[in-house]
Design a protein around this motif. Structure first.
Motif, PDB file in Angstrom:
ATOM      1  N   VAL A   1       0.843  -1.193   0.000  1.00 42.10           N
ATOM      2  CA  VAL A   1       0.000   0.000   0.000  1.00 42.10           C
ATOM      3  C   VAL A   1       0.882   1.248   0.000  1.00 42.10           C
ATOM      4  N   THR A   2       1.927   1.233   0.811  1.00 43.60           N
ATOM      5  CA  THR A   2       2.840   2.376   0.882  1.00 43.60           C
ATOM      6  C   THR A   2       3.422   2.695  -0.493  1.00 43.60           C
ATOM      7  N   GLU A   3       3.877   1.676  -1.209  1.00 44.07           N
ATOM      8  CA  GLU A   3       4.462   1.892  -2.547  1.00 44.07           C
ATOM      9  C   GLU A   3       3.451   2.496  -3.514  1.00 44.07           C
ATOM     10  N   ARG A   4       2.230   2.011  -3.498  1.00 35.95           N
ATOM     11  CA  ARG A   4       1.231   2.503  -4.450  1.00 35.95           C
ATOM     12  C   ARG A   4       0.723   3.897  -4.058  1.00 35.95           C
ATOM     13  N   VAL A   5       0.604   4.178  -2.768  1.00 34.69           N
ATOM     14  CA  VAL A   5       0.227   5.537  -2.354  1.00 34.69           C
ATOM     15  C   VAL A   5       1.341   6.501  -2.754  1.00 34.69           C
ATOM     16  N   ASN A   6       2.588   6.116  -2.544  1.00 35.60           N
ATOM     17  CA  ASN A   6       3.713   6.969  -2.941  1.00 35.60           C
ATOM     18  C   ASN A   6       3.753   7.172  -4.458  1.00 35.60           C
ATOM     19  N   ALA A   7       3.418   6.126  -5.221  1.00 36.96           N
ATOM     20  CA  ALA A   7       3.376   6.254  -6.683  1.00 36.96           C
ATOM     21  C   ALA A   7       2.256   7.212  -7.098  1.00 36.96           C
TER      22      ALA A   7
ATOM     23  N   GLY B   1       5.715  15.259 -17.845  1.00 33.66           N
ATOM     24  CA  GLY B   1       6.709  15.351 -18.903  1.00 33.66           C
ATOM     25  C   GLY B   1       6.876  14.142 -19.797  1.00 33.66           C
ATOM     26  N   ASP B   2       6.235  13.038 -19.476  1.00 27.08           N
ATOM     27  CA  ASP B   2       6.416  11.822 -20.261  1.00 27.08           C
ATOM     28  C   ASP B   2       5.362  11.724 -21.360  1.00 27.08           C
ATOM     29  N   ASP B   3       5.307  10.580 -22.033  1.00 33.21           N
ATOM     30  CA  ASP B   3       4.363  10.419 -23.142  1.00 33.21           C
ATOM     31  C   ASP B   3       3.051   9.774 -22.672  1.00 33.21           C
ATOM     32  N   ILE B   4       2.119   9.655 -23.594  1.00 33.84           N
ATOM     33  CA  ILE B   4       0.782   9.150 -23.292  1.00 33.84           C
ATOM     34  C   ILE B   4       0.826   7.720 -22.766  1.00 33.84           C
ATOM     35  N   TYR B   5       1.733   6.905 -23.270  1.00 30.10           N
ATOM     36  CA  TYR B   5       1.783   5.504 -22.871  1.00 30.10           C
ATOM     37  C   TYR B   5       2.331   5.357 -21.456  1.00 30.10           C
ATOM     38  N   GLU B   6       3.295   6.182 -21.112  1.00 35.00           N
ATOM     39  CA  GLU B   6       3.824   6.186 -19.748  1.00 35.00           C
ATOM     40  C   GLU B   6       2.753   6.723 -18.791  1.00 35.00           C
ATOM     41  N   TYR B   7       2.027   7.736 -19.239  1.00 32.90           N
ATOM     42  CA  TYR B   7       0.963   8.317 -18.419  1.00 32.90           C
ATOM     43  C   TYR B   7      -0.123   7.282 -18.104  1.00 32.90           C
ATOM     44  N   THR B   8      -0.602   6.589 -19.135  1.00 38.35           N
ATOM     45  CA  THR B   8      -1.648   5.594 -18.884  1.00 38.35           C
ATOM     46  C   THR B   8      -1.108   4.472 -18.005  1.00 38.35           C
ATOM     47  N   ASN B   9       0.136   4.091 -18.174  1.00 39.91           N
ATOM     48  CA  ASN B   9       0.746   3.094 -17.298  1.00 39.91           C
ATOM     49  C   ASN B   9       0.782   3.599 -15.857  1.00 39.91           C
TER      50      ASN B   9
ATOM     51  N   LEU C   1      -1.198   5.680 -14.395  1.00 36.87           N
ATOM     52  CA  LEU C   1      -2.530   5.740 -13.786  1.00 36.87           C
ATOM     53  C   LEU C   1      -2.915   4.436 -13.083  1.00 36.87           C
ATOM     54  N   TYR C   2      -2.280   3.343 -13.483  1.00 34.45           N
ATOM     55  CA  TYR C   2      -2.615   2.053 -12.879  1.00 34.45           C
ATOM     56  C   TYR C   2      -2.276   1.978 -11.392  1.00 34.45           C
ATOM     57  N   CYS C   3      -1.417   2.871 -10.886  1.00 37.80           N
ATOM     58  CA  CYS C   3      -1.168   2.855  -9.444  1.00 37.80           C
ATOM     59  C   CYS C   3      -2.460   3.156  -8.692  1.00 37.80           C
TER      60      CYS C   3
ATOM     61  N   PRO D   1     -11.389   1.861 -18.568  1.00 38.10           N
ATOM     62  CA  PRO D   1     -11.996   0.869 -17.682  1.00 38.10           C
ATOM     63  C   PRO D   1     -13.377   1.351 -17.240  1.00 38.10           C
ATOM     64  N   GLY D   2     -14.011   0.601 -16.363  1.00 31.03           N
ATOM     65  CA  GLY D   2     -15.358   0.914 -15.890  1.00 31.03           C
ATOM     66  C   GLY D   2     -15.493   2.310 -15.312  1.00 31.03           C
ATOM     67  N   PRO D   3     -16.728   2.816 -15.268  1.00 31.96           N
ATOM     68  CA  PRO D   3     -16.980   4.186 -14.828  1.00 31.96           C
ATOM     69  C   PRO D   3     -16.598   4.461 -13.372  1.00 31.96           C
ATOM     70  N   ASP D   4     -16.484   3.426 -12.543  1.00 34.39           N
ATOM     71  CA  ASP D   4     -16.102   3.653 -11.146  1.00 34.39           C
ATOM     72  C   ASP D   4     -14.630   4.066 -11.019  1.00 34.39           C
ATOM     73  N   LEU D   5     -13.848   3.898 -12.076  1.00 31.55           N
ATOM     74  CA  LEU D   5     -12.436   4.326 -12.079  1.00 31.55           C
ATOM     75  C   LEU D   5     -12.376   5.729 -12.686  1.00 31.55           C
ATOM     76  N   TRP D   6     -12.885   6.680 -11.953  1.00 31.51           N
ATOM     77  CA  TRP D   6     -13.107   8.059 -12.406  1.00 31.51           C
ATOM     78  C   TRP D   6     -11.837   8.759 -12.891  1.00 31.51           C
ATOM     79  N   TRP D   7     -10.665   8.408 -12.366  1.00 36.91           N
ATOM     80  CA  TRP D   7      -9.420   9.080 -12.743  1.00 36.91           C
ATOM     81  C   TRP D   7      -9.076   8.864 -14.206  1.00 36.91           C
ATOM     82  N   TRP D   8      -9.643   7.862 -14.849  1.00 36.30           N
ATOM     83  CA  TRP D   8      -9.420   7.633 -16.279  1.00 36.30           C
ATOM     84  C   TRP D   8     -10.251   8.578 -17.140  1.00 36.30           C
ATOM     85  N   ARG D   9     -11.201   9.265 -16.542  1.00 39.56           N
ATOM     86  CA  ARG D   9     -12.098  10.146 -17.290  1.00 39.56           C
ATOM     87  C   ARG D   9     -11.679  11.607 -17.180  1.00 39.56           C
ATOM     88  N   ARG D  10     -10.438  11.807 -16.794  1.00 39.96           N
ATOM     89  CA  ARG D  10      -9.876  13.156 -16.633  1.00 39.96           C
ATOM     90  C   ARG D  10      -8.526  13.201 -17.340  1.00 39.96           C
TER      91      ARG D  10
END
Length: 137
Positions: free
Chosen positions: A22-28, A41-49, A51-53, A102-111
């Motif tokens: 949990v600590t690692e993912r909160v820090n990420a 500063g990175d690209d779209i693929y790094e950004y979407t990666n 977001l998985y944290c 992903p599903g609508p409950d993962l709201w951070w993907w819609r921003r």
């Protein structure tokens, strides 16, 4: 209910590549939010990666012991609030051009980030995103 280490192992068994804590993912998540606030500063693929944290935290949150939930929830909520302030809600229209949402409950993907800079900014702008461009100053 599980300890931080057990949560990571359970999620690894469900398909996550690493038994994160949990600590690692909160820090990420904190690092990603800070980067977005400054101008990612990175690209779209790094950004979407990256977001998985937040996905990991969402998936993990039903597993840990209650004291872990009580300890980390205020920090996660504060980071979520910062993320909302640093991003624009477009119902995922820009990101959906590059990554299946992903599903609508993962709201951070819609921003998407409010500050559109570098490779990520160019990609999102090409998909119709609107934001500020510090590179144009």
């Amino acid at each position: 209910m599980a300890t931080e280490t057990e949560v990571g192992e359970l999620l690894r068994q469900r398909g996550w590549r690493t038994a994160f804590t949990v600590t690692e993912r909160v820090n990420a998540w904190a690092a990603l939010v800070s980067a977005i606030e400054r101008g990612y500063g990175d690209d779209i693929y790094e950004y979407t990666n990256d977001l998985y944290c937040r996905n990991w935290l969402h998936e993990a949150w039903i597993l840990p012991d209650e004291h872990i939930v009580q300890l980390w929830t205020p920090r996660i909520k504060a980071l979520d609030d910062r993320y909302r302030a640093a991003t624009v809600d477009d119902d995922g229209q820009a990101l959906d051009q590059f990554h299946r949402l992903p599903g609508p409950d993962l709201w951070w993907w819609r921003r998407h980030p409010r500050i559109l800079t570098g490779d990520l900014g160019r990609s999102l702008r090409s998909a119709g995103a609107i934001g500020t461009d510090p590179d144009a100053a």
